[in-house]
Design a protein around this motif. Structure first.
Motif, short mmCIF file in Angstrom:
data_model
loop_
_atom_site.label_atom_id
_atom_site.label_comp_id
_atom_site.label_asym_id
_atom_site.label_seq_id
_atom_site.Cartn_x
_atom_site.Cartn_y
_atom_site.Cartn_z
N ALA A 1 0.74 -1.30 0.06
CA ALA A 1 0.18 0.04 -0.03
C ALA A 1 0.79 1.00 0.12
CB ALA A 1 -0.81 0.42 1.24
N LEU A 2 0.77 2.12 -0.41
CA LEU A 2 1.21 3.66 -0.39
C LEU A 2 0.85 3.86 1.62
CD1 LEU A 2 -0.25 5.58 -3.26
CD2 LEU A 2 1.97 4.37 -3.03
N ILE A 3 2.18 3.67 2.26
CA ILE A 3 2.04 4.16 3.36
C ILE A 3 2.40 5.25 3.81
CG2 ILE A 3 3.25 2.93 5.53
CD1 ILE A 3 1.74 0.77 4.01
N VAL A 4 1.29 5.89 4.46
CA VAL A 4 1.64 7.36 5.04
C VAL A 4 1.47 7.52 6.47
CG1 VAL A 4 0.05 8.15 3.27
CG2 VAL A 4 -0.95 7.27 4.92
N ASN A 5 1.78 9.25 6.89
CA ASN A 5 2.20 9.21 8.30
C ASN A 5 1.13 10.46 8.25
OD1 ASN A 5 2.32 10.61 10.82
ND2 ASN A 5 3.89 11.16 10.15
N PRO A 6 -0.39 9.93 9.32
CA PRO A 6 -1.63 10.48 8.96
C PRO A 6 -1.23 12.32 9.07
CG PRO A 6 -1.70 8.47 10.32
CD PRO A 6 0.22 8.68 10.44
N TYR A 7 -0.24 12.25 10.72
CA TYR A 7 -0.38 13.33 11.02
C TYR A 7 0.49 14.83 9.83
CZ TYR A 7 -1.27 11.51 15.29
OH TYR A 7 -1.49 10.90 16.63
N ASN A 8 0.93 13.85 8.15
CA ASN A 8 2.02 14.45 7.66
C ASN A 8 1.30 14.53 6.23
OD1 ASN A 8 4.05 15.35 5.95
ND2 ASN A 8 5.48 13.97 6.61
N ALA A 9 0.78 16.29 6.72
CA ALA A 9 -0.38 16.70 5.84
C ALA A 9 -0.06 16.85 3.74
CB ALA A 9 -0.95 18.15 6.18
N HIS A 10 1.51 16.94 4.16
CA HIS A 10 2.25 17.64 2.73
C HIS A 10 1.52 16.42 2.19
CE1 HIS A 10 4.16 18.88 0.08
NE2 HIS A 10 5.19 17.94 0.61
N ALA A 11 2.79 15.32 3.35
CA ALA A 11 3.73 13.55 2.47
C ALA A 11 1.65 12.75 2.41
CB ALA A 11 4.11 13.03 3.94
N MET A 12 0.96 13.49 2.64
CA MET A 12 -0.38 12.69 2.40
C MET A 12 -0.72 12.90 0.80
SD MET A 12 -2.82 10.22 4.79
CE MET A 12 -4.19 11.69 4.92
N GLY A 13 -1.01 14.58 1.31
CA GLY A 13 -1.77 14.98 -0.07
C GLY A 13 -0.93 14.57 -1.41
N GLU A 14 0.54 14.55 -1.43
CA GLU A 14 2.27 13.86 -2.30
C GLU A 14 0.66 12.29 -2.67
OE1 GLU A 14 5.47 13.34 -1.17
OE2 GLU A 14 5.85 15.96 -2.27
N ALA A 15 0.42 11.60 -1.32
CA ALA A 15 0.25 9.81 -1.60
C ALA A 15 -1.04 10.12 -2.48
CB ALA A 15 0.41 9.59 0.38
N PHE A 16 -2.30 11.36 -2.63
CA PHE A 16 -3.55 11.19 -3.19
C PHE A 16 -3.25 10.80 -4.13
CE2 PHE A 16 -7.72 11.75 -0.18
CZ PHE A 16 -6.84 11.02 1.12
N ASN A 17 -2.21 11.95 -4.32
CA ASN A 17 -2.01 12.52 -5.85
C ASN A 17 -1.34 11.18 -6.82
OD1 ASN A 17 -1.66 14.19 -8.05
ND2 ASN A 17 0.59 14.30 -7.80
N ARG A 18 -0.13 10.67 -6.08
CA ARG A 18 1.15 9.59 -6.20
C ARG A 18 -0.96 8.30 -6.85
NH1 ARG A 18 5.24 6.00 -3.64
NH2 ARG A 18 5.32 4.88 -5.27
N ALA A 19 -1.26 8.06 -5.59
CA ALA A 19 -2.59 7.53 -6.12
C ALA A 19 -3.52 7.37 -7.46
CB ALA A 19 -3.35 7.01 -5.23
#
Ligand code: G6P
Length: 743
Positions: free
Chosen positions: A666-684
């Motif tokens: 899966a794309l593993i994310v840190n839910p507290y890191n909004a920026h990285a989460m946004g990148e993960a959304f875009n990547r997905a």
């Protein structure tokens, strides 16, 4: 045959050793006995002739003395008779041997006797003192002792013959007995093997069957069960393999499940009584397992029509369309629910165990109620148990005290407790005022399971810090109050294939149906989040990421919708109500700022969705987001993977959910890191189909293989091993008790 010959040979060898040991004693006995006999005869001769000899010697009547001596010497054993005066032989019979001299006879003043070996034979000389006219002399009587040797040889031969006869007889007897025992053993082994093959029980009292037969029967059955279990471990785990494990490893055992949440809730609605399957990972996992194993599930009857749906014993057979186990409902008063469920469990232990920055509330009155409700369930377990050694599967943080309470009531039960939520580190756990009681309660279990090794380690640290016990870090076990509890990681999972998948339409149809229902155009990309409205799930943070996404990646505005399904849960609690209000306000705000006429970027659906609807949404989605701030496992992630039999779709998964240990594609994310989460959304949203397939295939393999039947199977296997070990220990202890009673 060789064995029988060996038995006979051993008997003969033992007899030969006995003969060799006995013979020298027999010979010397014969010799001593003969010598004593001859000495007696010599004394008899002396006492008979003494007076006459003394009188004749006193008159110096040598002719009469010799005549008398010759007459006495006619006895065939008497060799010669003589009279010594000092060292001089004055009178003698004719056959007095030349080797005789009076010197030896004169050595003693009293009576003496000695043996002289000459001319190949022994001669016994007995000397008796005489006083004739004041002169000291000895009457000597010589006996030929050669007969003694003859007698000894004869005795030896006779004894040898007799013992050899006895030895042969004994060997024959031993061989015959061995033959009979062997025949009986062979017959009983054959019978035991046949019983093991056909599954016929072997009589426990071995009057008819020697103990070896029973042992072999048991060993064969255990080997067979182990073989089948090993085979099962290498094949797919499914309801059949789980059932087989249960019947091979825990044959005849009774299984009782205890949880707070019930698997089926009867609710009264305007349309009559409807059956609801609750939104609970615990229920999703355990229901298929209980369906496969059968038995009884004890849970709180929380539905508005639950009481109307049970029999006189508060039982109802479920699943309603195809009953396979019994649901036993326990009723709780409002007050009990307040203190035990809302208070101690969900305002105390839930936030204590999850790092979600919600402060736990510990109220003594809640704890008293928690204890009382645990007692109530312990009574229900005892009432439902038909045997004294059931296998009891205790579930979750609602029942931390229950294992100890059951152990006190049913000491021979195998209690497997599973903690479905994280276990905090020892320092965090230490703030709980009931920490010792909780640890004590859980250590009433035979096995205590967590989702991950990290949670096991945290629990062991808590035990180490707060109670007196012996921790074996190699075996991962705790010995407390003389009883051992195994602490093990069992990552929970879902049934494979999921029941809800069976009725699903094709992916295209699901996409179409969902788009239609939500009023979305066909090319709209869809993300989903499906969970209970719980602050641990990270719903607010997730919405904020979507807000940021439209700023950082504006190309998604108008092309992406996030469907957030949130089932209302524990709404009596302020923290849950606030979360819901906050989420609703945030969704409105985002939709106002980023939405347009006919376009709402966030669809917040606050209602319970049944498994079919959930699976349809999963199949319609491009991405699924599980961004829990902290989660024991999270089965939504696994359900999404299971729903995607088209091998497409992307899972965004929190690193703080237990599932991230298994679903590493899966794309593993840190839910507290909004920026990285946004990148993960875009990547997905931009992930090529090929990459999606690669990742999804690996995750599907993982969930298929490590499904919930395996989860339950592993625990039941551990329980069975424990039962066998305890059975052996009990047998040894009983043997010791018997031995000391007999001593
Ligand atoms: C978590 C808990 C379960 C619980 C479920 C739903 O998954 O571990 O024990 O059943 O949440 O919560 P609820 O309070 O509605 O039963």
């Amino acid at each position: 045959m060789r064995l029988i010959l060996r038995f006979g040979g051993i008997a003969i060898l033992v007899a030969a050793i006995v003969i060799l040991a006995v013979l020298p004693f027999a010979t010397s006995f014969v010799e001593q006995w003969s010598r004593r006999d001859v000495e007696l005869r010599s004394r008899l001769v002396f006492s008979t002739a003494r007076d006459q000899v003394v009188e004749l010697l006193a008159h110096n009547d040598s002719a009469q003395v010799e005549k008398l001596f010759e007459r006495i010497a006619t006895d065939e054993r008497v060799l010669a008779i003589g009279y010594c005066e000092g060292q001089q032989l004055r009178f003698q019979t004719k056959n007095m041997p030349s080797f005789f001299s009076c010197a030896q006879a004169a050595q003693s003043d009293g009576e003496s006797s000695f043996t002289i070996r000459e001319q190949g034979g022994n001669t016994l000389i007995s000397a008796f003192p005489l006083n004739v006219n004041g002169r000291a002399g000895h009457l000597v009587v010589l006996h030929d002792m050669s007969f003694v040797e003859r007698r000894g040889t004869q005795a030896r031969s006779s004894i040898l013959l007799a013992l050899a006869g006895v030895a042969l007889g004994a060997a024959a007897l031993v061989a015959t007995i061995a033959l009979l025992i062997m025949r009986r053993w062979v017959a009983s082994i054959r019978q035991a093997m046949e019983n093991a093959r056909t599954g016929t029980p072997t009589p426990s009292v071995d009057e008819d069957l020697p103990a070896i037969g029973k042992e072999i029967h048991d060993v064969l059955q255990e080997l067979d069960a182990t073989r089948r279990t090993i085979e099962a471990a290498h094949t797919d785990w499914n309801p059949e393999t789980l059932r087989a494990t249960l019947s091979n490893e825990l044959s005849g055992s009774e299984v009782i499940v205890v949880s707070n949440r019930e698997p089926y809730i009867h609710n009264r609605t305007e349309d009559g009584i409807v059956l609801q399957i609750p939104a609970s990972g615990l229920v999703a996992a355990l229901e298929p397992v209980t369906r496969a194993c059968g038995g009884t599930w004890i849970a709180h009857g929380s539905g508005t029509a639950d009481r109307e749906s049970v029999d006189a014993y508060d039982r109802v057979a479920v699943p309603p369309d195809n009953p396979s186990y019994t649901l036993r409902r326990v009723w709780l008063t409002e007050e009990e629910q307040e203190g035990y469920y809302y208070g101690a469990a969900n305002e105390g232990l839930w936030p204590l165990c999850h790092i979600a920055f919600v402060r736990p509330a510990f109220r003594e009155s809640d704890w008293r109620m928690y204890r009382a409700v645990n007692e109530k369930f312990a009574e229900a377990v005892v009432a439902e148990a038909k045997r004294e050694d059931p296998v009891i599967l205790v579930q979750d943080y609602h029942f931390a005290l229950l294992p100890r309470m059951i152990r006190e009531r049913l000491p021979r039960a195998t209690i497997v407790t599973f903690w479905h939520i994280p276990w905090p580190n020892a320092e965090t756990f230490g703030i709980c005022p009931w920490r010792e009681e909780i640890v004590d309660g859980l250590l009433g279990s035979s096995i205590l399971g967590f989702h991950t090794q990290a949670h096991c380690n945290h629990f062991l640290d808590a035990v180490d810090t707060y109670v007196e016990s012996r921790i074996d870090r190699e075996r991962d076990s705790v010995t407390y109050g003389g009883e051992e509890t195994l602490i093990r990681p069992y990552p929970i999972s879902i049934e494979w294939p999921p029941t809800a998948l069976a009725g699903q339409k094709s992916i295209e149809e699901c996409r179409h149906a969902v788009r239609q229902r939500l009023g979305l155009p066909p090319d709209m990309r869809i993300g989903v989040g499906i969970e209970r409205f719980d602050y641990t799930k990270g719903i607010i943070d997730r919405m904020q990421v979507i807000d940021n996404l439209f700023t950082e990646y504006p190309e998604w505005k108008g092309r992406f919708v996030f469907v957030q399904v949130a089932a209302p849960t524990r709404s009596k609690l302020a923290s849950y109500r606030q979360l819901q209000e906050e989420a609703e306000a945030l969704a409105r705000d985002i939709n106002t700022r980023h939405g347009t006429e006919g376009y709402e970027p966030i669809k917040l659906l606050i209602r319970h969705h049944g498994p079919d609807q959930v699976f349809e949404l999963f199949r319609a989605a491009d991405i699924c987001v599980v961004s829990s701030l902290h989660d024991g496992m999270n089965l939504v992630a696994k359900e999404f993977v299971a729903a995607r039999d088209d091998e497409s779709g992307v899972l965004i998964l929190s690193a703080f959910a237990g599932a991230s240990r298994e679903l590493s594609e899966a794309l593993i994310v840190n839910p507290y890191n909004a920026h990285a989460m946004g990148e993960a959304f875009n990547r997905a949203l931009t992930m090529p189909p090929e990459e999606q397939r690669e990742r999804m295939r690996l995750m599907r393999d993982q969930v298929r293989e490590r499904n919930v039947y395996r989860w339950a199977g592993q625990m039941l296997l551990a329980a069975s091993r424990l039962r066998k070990r305890l059975r052996i220990r009990r047998l040894i202890a009983a043997g010791r008790r018997r031995a000391s009673a007999n001593a």
